[in-house]
Design a protein around this motif. Structure first.
Motif, PDB file in Angstrom:
ATOM      1  N   TYR A  79      34.822  77.815  27.597  1.00 29.12           N
ATOM      2  CA  TYR A  79      34.428  79.074  28.207  1.00 29.12           C
ATOM      3  C   TYR A  79      33.764  78.915  29.573  1.00 29.12           C
ATOM      4  O   TYR A  79      32.995  77.977  29.803  1.00 29.12           O
ATOM      5  N   ARG A  80      34.043  79.891  30.434  1.00 28.30           N
ATOM      6  CA  ARG A  80      33.213  80.113  31.616  1.00 28.30           C
ATOM      7  C   ARG A  80      31.929  80.819  31.179  1.00 28.30           C
ATOM      8  O   ARG A  80      31.853  81.373  30.093  1.00 28.30           O
ATOM      9  N   ILE A 137      27.317  82.591  19.462  1.00 23.43           N
ATOM     10  CA  ILE A 137      28.436  82.573  20.402  1.00 23.43           C
ATOM     11  C   ILE A 137      29.743  82.311  19.674  1.00 23.43           C
ATOM     12  O   ILE A 137      30.773  82.942  19.952  1.00 23.43           O
ATOM     13  N   GLU A 138      29.703  81.401  18.701  1.00 21.60           N
ATOM     14  CA  GLU A 138      30.930  81.001  18.006  1.00 21.60           C
ATOM     15  C   GLU A 138      31.355  81.969  16.913  1.00 21.60           C
ATOM     16  O   GLU A 138      32.532  81.991  16.536  1.00 21.60           O
ATOM     17  N   ALA A 187      31.277  87.729  20.562  1.00 21.80           N
ATOM     18  CA  ALA A 187      30.743  88.193  21.841  1.00 21.80           C
ATOM     19  C   ALA A 187      31.556  87.709  23.034  1.00 21.80           C
ATOM     20  O   ALA A 187      31.476  88.296  24.118  1.00 21.80           O
ATOM     21  N   MET A 188      32.336  86.650  22.863  1.00 22.05           N
ATOM     22  CA  MET A 188      33.089  86.074  23.975  1.00 22.05           C
ATOM     23  C   MET A 188      34.555  86.513  23.990  1.00 22.05           C
ATOM     24  O   MET A 188      35.265  86.259  24.964  1.00 22.05           O
ATOM     25  N   GLN A 189      34.993  87.148  22.955  1.00 17.91           N
ATOM     26  CA  GLN A 189      36.421  87.428  22.813  1.00 17.91           C
ATOM     27  C   GLN A 189      36.878  88.588  23.686  1.00 17.91           C
ATOM     28  O   GLN A 189      36.149  89.542  23.915  1.00 17.91           O
ATOM     29  N   GLY A 190      38.119  88.475  24.179  1.00 19.17           N
ATOM     30  CA  GLY A 190      38.744  89.548  24.923  1.00 19.17           C
ATOM     31  C   GLY A 190      38.188  89.782  26.306  1.00 19.17           C
ATOM     32  O   GLY A 190      38.411  90.846  26.898  1.00 19.17           O
ATOM     33  N   ARG A 191      37.519  88.790  26.871  1.00 22.35           N
ATOM     34  CA  ARG A 191      36.882  88.978  28.167  1.00 22.35           C
ATOM     35  C   ARG A 191      37.497  88.102  29.264  1.00 22.35           C
ATOM     36  O   ARG A 191      37.041  88.127  30.399  1.00 22.35           O
TER      37      ARG A 191
END
Length: 349
Positions: free
Chosen positions: A123-124, A140-141, A145-149
């Motif tokens: 991830y960035r 985070i995993e 929260a990181m998905q679809g961005r």
């Protein structure tokens, strides 16, 4: 007035005045040595060290360093260059022994889009993580929260190798067509690092002397469910940035934003050793090493005047060698002559 200025200069340069205002000068000793005091000095390849010094010396802002950088190509004999313009300075902290470890640039297998094999995203850094402490590794995993961005740089095939990529802070991802994506440290979630090796020792799985990166990797792969939980014991999570402008044949970017060099770059604590400075390494242990290196990198675990991390190169072979290293010795910093004498404590002047 001059003595007071010199004492303040020494503290400022070495970072020995803490944020609370207390001084730690009494806990640190500095001694100027001669080059004859350096074990194995005459036998080293000084030209190789000079070439690595030239990779970063132009980025040093201080006038004395700029003068040395300009002179680095004007003196034909590299050994004479260092001996004429530098002085070896031994900086030690009371009660702290020297420790040399090794690090490397991991090389992972990955792809630019996910698949059944390539399932673990690199991830960035998200915008909201830049303001301070953010979600933990577990959150985070598992929270989505990181998905679809669109924050994925690539996907890799091994979650354990990705975990250790975060510890190293940079690496290369080998794509199916044989090309590479190189990534570097892009930030973190703001949580403190917790050692999973120490956690295995605490649980009684291994004794301290048994723990290494390879041992941890093997244990996690043998115990996938418990292994995933073990990795989440470390709340810290590292994000990356793509640095593929660096050619694949060159080393990764260090703290000075320049490529570092196998077995000639050392990571140090910049509170004691200026980035860009030559460092004479006398590493003892099963295989001794006497070599002039350049301080071009730092690390979150590299703290102290006699603490250093030696860069072993890229890939699995380099990783195996780096993982074995945990040796004593001593480290001597080469400083411009006037700077070296200015840093001596008042009592020595």
């Amino acid at each position: 007035m001059i003595r007071a200025f010199r004492a303040a200069l020494a503290a400022a340069h070495l970072g020995l005045i803490c944020l609370t205002g207390g001084a730690a000068l009494s806990e640190t000793s500095m001694k100027i040595l001669s080059f004859e005091d350096l074990d194995g000095w005459a036998a080293d390849d000084h030209e190789a060290a000079r070439q690595v010094f030239l990779n970063t010396c132009a980025d040093l802002d201080a006038p004395d360093w700029q003068t040395l950088c300009a002179a680095a190509t004007g003196i034909k004999d590299a050994r004479k260059f260092f001996e004429l313009l530098f002085r070896p300075v031994l900086i030690e902290e009371e009660g702290k022994e020297a420790l040399f470890t090794g690090y490397f640039e991991p090389e992972l297998d990955g792809a630019l889009s996910p698949s059944g094999r390539y399932r673990f995203p690199v991830y960035r850094m998200p915008r909201e993580a830049r303001s301070g402490q953010w979600l933990t590794r577990r959150q985070i995993e598992t929270s989505g929260a990181m998905q679809g961005r669109g924050l994925e740089i690539a996907w890799v095939d091994d979650s354990v190798e990705l975990f250790f990529l975060q510890i190293q802070g940079s690496g290369r991802i080998r794509l199916p067509n044989g090309s590479y994506v190189r990534v570097g440290y892009g930030g973190s979630n703001g949580h403190n690092y917790s050692s999973v090796g120490a956690e295995l020792v605490r649980r009684g799985v291994y004794a301290p002397h048994q723990v290494s990166a390879q041992v941890i990797k093997n244990w996690v792969k043998r115990n996938p469910t418990a292994g995933a939980e073990l990795l989440r014991h470390n709340d810290s999570f590292v994000f990356f940035r793509e640095v593929s402008r660096v050619p694949a044949h060159k080393g990764p970017l260090g703290a000075m934003n320049r490529s570092i060099t196998e077995m000639r770059t050392v990571a140090v604590d910049p509170k004691f050793t200026p980035l860009g400075a030559p460092v004479w390494v006398e590493k003892d242990g099963a295989t001794s090493l006497r070599r002039l290196m350049i301080a071009q990198d730092t690390g979150s675990a590299i703290k102290g005047a006699q603490r250093a991390d030696i860069f072993f190169g890229t890939g699995d072979a380099a990783g195996l060698e780096a993982g074995k290293l945990k040796d004593p010795g001593r480290m001597i910093v080469l400083l411009p002559i006037q700077r070296a004498y200015a840093m001596l404590p008042e009592s020595v002047l």
